[in-house]
Design an enzyme around this catalytic site. Structure first.
Site, PDB file in Angstrom:
ATOM      1  N   GLU A 160      50.609  33.044  37.471  1.00  0.00           N
ATOM      2  CA  GLU A 160      51.650  33.986  37.930  1.00  0.00           C
ATOM      3  C   GLU A 160      52.508  33.428  39.062  1.00  0.00           C
ATOM      4  O   GLU A 160      53.581  33.945  39.334  1.00  0.00           O
ATOM      5  CB  GLU A 160      51.016  35.322  38.345  1.00  0.00           C
ATOM      6  CG  GLU A 160      50.238  35.337  39.669  1.00  0.00           C
ATOM      7  CD  GLU A 160      48.791  34.845  39.538  1.00  0.00           C
ATOM      8  OE1 GLU A 160      48.479  34.183  38.528  1.00  0.00           O
ATOM      9  OE2 GLU A 160      47.988  35.097  40.455  1.00  0.00           O
ATOM     10  N   CYS A 194      41.278  33.231  37.806  1.00  0.00           N
ATOM     11  CA  CYS A 194      40.553  32.922  39.039  1.00  0.00           C
ATOM     12  C   CYS A 194      39.276  33.767  39.153  1.00  0.00           C
ATOM     13  O   CYS A 194      38.356  33.567  38.385  1.00  0.00           O
ATOM     14  CB  CYS A 194      41.484  33.090  40.243  1.00  0.00           C
ATOM     15  SG  CYS A 194      40.871  32.262  41.699  1.00  0.00           S
ATOM     16  N   TYR A 195      39.222  34.739  40.059  1.00  0.00           N
ATOM     17  CA  TYR A 195      38.034  35.590  40.126  1.00  0.00           C
ATOM     18  C   TYR A 195      37.782  36.257  38.772  1.00  0.00           C
ATOM     19  O   TYR A 195      36.633  36.449  38.356  1.00  0.00           O
ATOM     20  CB  TYR A 195      38.216  36.648  41.225  1.00  0.00           C
ATOM     21  CG  TYR A 195      37.057  37.610  41.348  1.00  0.00           C
ATOM     22  CD1 TYR A 195      35.838  37.211  41.874  1.00  0.00           C
ATOM     23  CD2 TYR A 195      37.190  38.932  40.922  1.00  0.00           C
ATOM     24  CE1 TYR A 195      34.769  38.102  41.969  1.00  0.00           C
ATOM     25  CE2 TYR A 195      36.131  39.830  41.021  1.00  0.00           C
ATOM     26  CZ  TYR A 195      34.922  39.407  41.544  1.00  0.00           C
ATOM     27  OH  TYR A 195      33.865  40.293  41.645  1.00  0.00           O
ATOM     28  N   ASP A 229      68.682  53.233  43.434  1.00  0.00           N
ATOM     29  CA  ASP A 229      67.565  53.997  42.879  1.00  0.00           C
ATOM     30  C   ASP A 229      67.976  55.426  42.519  1.00  0.00           C
ATOM     31  O   ASP A 229      67.695  55.905  41.423  1.00  0.00           O
ATOM     32  CB  ASP A 229      66.390  54.038  43.874  1.00  0.00           C
ATOM     33  CG  ASP A 229      65.903  52.643  44.233  1.00  0.00           C
ATOM     34  OD1 ASP A 229      66.239  51.697  43.487  1.00  0.00           O
ATOM     35  OD2 ASP A 229      65.218  52.487  45.260  1.00  0.00           O
ATOM     36  N   GLY A 283      40.823  37.806  43.071  1.00  0.00           N
ATOM     37  CA  GLY A 283      40.352  38.705  44.131  1.00  0.00           C
ATOM     38  C   GLY A 283      39.553  37.925  45.152  1.00  0.00           C
ATOM     39  O   GLY A 283      39.150  36.790  44.888  1.00  0.00           O
ATOM     40  N   LYS A 292      62.132  46.928  41.285  1.00  0.00           N
ATOM     41  CA  LYS A 292      63.550  47.037  41.672  1.00  0.00           C
ATOM     42  C   LYS A 292      64.483  46.279  40.706  1.00  0.00           C
ATOM     43  O   LYS A 292      65.534  46.789  40.320  1.00  0.00           O
ATOM     44  CB  LYS A 292      63.714  46.484  43.086  1.00  0.00           C
ATOM     45  CG  LYS A 292      65.071  46.699  43.692  1.00  0.00           C
ATOM     46  CD  LYS A 292      65.124  48.035  44.358  1.00  0.00           C
ATOM     47  CE  LYS A 292      66.405  48.277  45.105  1.00  0.00           C
ATOM     48  NZ  LYS A 292      66.344  49.547  45.821  1.00  0.00           N
ATOM     49  N   HIS A 345      46.358  29.813  38.900  1.00  0.00           N
ATOM     50  CA  HIS A 345      47.183  31.032  38.906  1.00  0.00           C
ATOM     51  C   HIS A 345      48.487  30.840  38.127  1.00  0.00           C
ATOM     52  O   HIS A 345      49.440  30.271  38.666  1.00  0.00           O
ATOM     53  CB  HIS A 345      47.502  31.430  40.353  1.00  0.00           C
ATOM     54  CG  HIS A 345      46.303  31.949  41.073  1.00  0.00           C
ATOM     55  ND1 HIS A 345      45.972  33.284  41.098  1.00  0.00           N
ATOM     56  CD2 HIS A 345      45.320  31.302  41.749  1.00  0.00           C
ATOM     57  CE1 HIS A 345      44.850  33.450  41.771  1.00  0.00           C
ATOM     58  NE2 HIS A 345      44.429  32.255  42.185  1.00  0.00           N
TER      59      HIS A 345
END
Ligand code: XMP
Length: 555
Positions: free
Chosen positions: A213, A124-125, A269, A97, A411, A211
């Protein structure tokens, strides 16, 4: 190339593969039942909750966790325990963040994170928070550490780095540093700039300054996987068929003996939504498919074929093309086109729904990113460029309960579930197509003549891109009918015809896009076919603008 006139007067090239191939696949696939007729109960969902502290790419953490077959939900940092407890979490991830823990208004991790005794991974944060809230120290560094860094493990065994090399490349983006470990913690790894780049207490609470991710962290996914499997004890049962089974069971429970309606658009969808609901409650579902006259060639036939003929769904088909065209007469402004099409759609949908009689539920294909976005009011502050979600939305007057089986899904997960429930690949992998359809790909007024030209052109583009095996690799590829005319020569005659633009882009999520470097040969074939086969067009141009500053659609 040999041309043939179809009954409707449209020009079709004889070797177009689109429809016939599509229908064959549809027939073969739609009849298959990959899920057993008597549905087994899905195993209990394993959830790891990501607590959101506002970094731009926090949704990516949830997505990466799910790629490891563990369900993950992103919740705001002030979410009450009741909401989180309902998810029965197996662990927490504290996200990154923009704040600094020493700011007066810095968001803190809620007490339940620590009191629950569950594993926690601070990123991180999130790591700063662990240090700050558990009795360590965080300080602002002299300079920000941003970009690639080499992480070196200390000689302490930790499950988070299981099976990983002693040194690896990671992605850093932080200005604060841990200067003192909280009691019971040890430093697990360091970089040149961060003496404490990873820490753990040996009891399931771990902090990472980098990070995992983002793709730049080479072993990021393994690190996350280690947290999920080795620390939280997850087994990884978030698979497409389990998602489908769980969804079907939920829909059955929600709907009971009620009646459901669903608007089909031909897109993935609504197709997956309708199929899940149909598998759950069969004939209690009625789908409504409105032909607004702005669809691609053969689209209505395909939808009817898959859902009505192959799946035997209750399907109301309403051809309202003339009505939409009439409403669009003289409309030039793109936003007005969207409004006209959107409003007309709701009217037609309501008319058809009324004919069904008592209805209790409306099924719609809202996706997870939409749900998350609607939870973040601050994001609404951004300037409105286009009204994207104007078609297929809930008619506000209708007092129906919503069935939204996709509201937990990204998705790509929707596509996987679509395949797991037997939808044809061609439908599952269809490129996005805007609700207002071809109306926003005709610059200026929409007329029957222009629609015919654009349909024929679009057909050629789609078929050639598919033949070149590029369809799936492109986010979108399509034709735009510009309002410009230019002079050409055909045989011995002067022509004065439309300029068609070809647009092909690559993108992850449509927020940004790059123009696709299509092979010249492919462009040449597309151009040749269009000017030879589509009367009224004598020039083809290729759009080489990226988003931003352009947008994907021209209008
Ligand atoms: P832009 O043109 O804004 O498009 O870069 C981003 C994505 O949204 C689609 N799009 C729409 N979809 N109704 C829709 O349902 C709309 O009015 C609309 N306008 C754009 C576009 O095709 C691309 O995928």
């Amino acid at each position: 190339m040999e041309e043939e006139k179809s009954k409707s007067g449209r020009i079709a090239a004889s070797d177009d593969v689109e429809v016939s191939a599509y229908l064959e696949i549809a027939k073969a696939k739609a009849g298959e039942k990959p899920l057993p007729e008597e549905l087994a109960p899905a195993p209990e969902r394993e959830t790891v909750v990501v607590i959101d502290f506002g970094a731009q790419y926090n949704l990516l953490i949830a997505r990466r966790v799910r790629e490891c077959h563990v369900y993950s939900d992103l919740v705001p940092h002030d979410a009450p325990w009741e909401r989180v407890a309902a998810l029965k979490p197996k662990g927490f991830i504290l996200s990154g963040g923009p704040s600094s823990v020493y700011e007066e208004v810095a968001p803190m991790a809620p007490p339940y994170v620590y009191e629950s005794g569950l594993p926690v991974l601070g990123i991180c944060y999130g790591m700063d928070l662990l240090a700050h809230q558990l009795g360590g120290k965080v300080a602002s560094g002299k300079r920000r550490e941003y970009g690639h860094a080499v992480l070196h493990q200390n000689s302490i065994e930790s499950p988070i780095f299981k099976d990983l090399p002693p040194s690896m490349t990671v992605w850093m983006s932080h200005g604060d540093y841990i200067t003192e470990l909280p009691p019971g913690f040890r430093a697990l790894a360091y970089t040149d700039n961060s003496p404490i780049a990873a820490m753990g207490n040996g009891k399931g609470v771990i902090g990472l300054m980098f990070h995992p991710e983002v793709a730049h962290t080479t072993h990021g996914k393994t690190i996350l996987k280690n947290f999920l499997y080795e620390v939280c004890g997850c087994k990884g049962n978030w698979t497409p068929s389990n998602v489908a089974l769980e969804n079907i069971a939920r829909i059955r429970e929600q709907v009971g003996k009620g009646r459901v309606i669903c608007a089909l658009s031909g897109g993935v969808d609504s197709a997956v939504t309708a199929t899940l609901v149909h598998k759950a409650v069969g004939d209690q579902l009625t789908c409504i498919f409105v032909n607004n006259g702005l669809l691609r060639r053969e689209e209505p036939e395909r939808v009817l074929n898959v859902f009505q003929r192959n799946m035997n769904m209750n399907l109301i088909y309403r051809d309202a093309s003339e009505r939409f065209l009439h409403k669009l007469e003289g409309v030039v402004d793109p936003e007005l086109k969207r409004r006209v099409v959107g409003e007309e759609f709701i009217k037609v949908f309501e008319e058809e729904a009324k004919k069904i009689g008592q209805v209790d539920f409306l099924a719609q294909g809202t996706l997870y990113p939409d749900v998350i976005e609607s939870q973040a009011p601050e994001s609404k502050a951004s300037a409105k460029i286009k009204t994207h979600h104007n078609v297929g939305g809930l008619p506000q007057k209708m007092t129906l309960s919503l069935v939204e089986p996709l509201r937990y899904l990204f998705k790509d997960e929707v596509r996987d579930v679509g395949l797991a429930i037997g939808l044809p690949e061609e439908m599952v992998w269809r490129q996005p197509f805007p609700g207002p359809g071809l109306a926003i790909r005709i610059v200026g007024e929409v007329t029957k003549e222009k629609l015919e030209i654009l349909r024929a052109t679009d057909w050629i583009v789609m078929n050639e891109v598919k033949k070149a095996n590029l369809y799936r690799r492109l986010w979108q590829s399509f034709a735009v009918l510009t309002s410009s005319k230019s002079v050409g020569v055909m045989g011995d005659y002067r022509t004065y015809g439309y300029v068609v633009a070809i647009r092909a882009v690559t993108s992850e999520d449509a927020m940004t896009a790059d123009w696709a470097r299509l092979p010249y040969e492919l462009l040449a074939t597309i151009s040749n076919r269009i000017v030879n086969e589509v009367p009224g067009v004598n020039r083809v141009v290729y759009d080489i603008s990226s988003k931003p500053p352009s947008t994907i659609e021209w209008e």
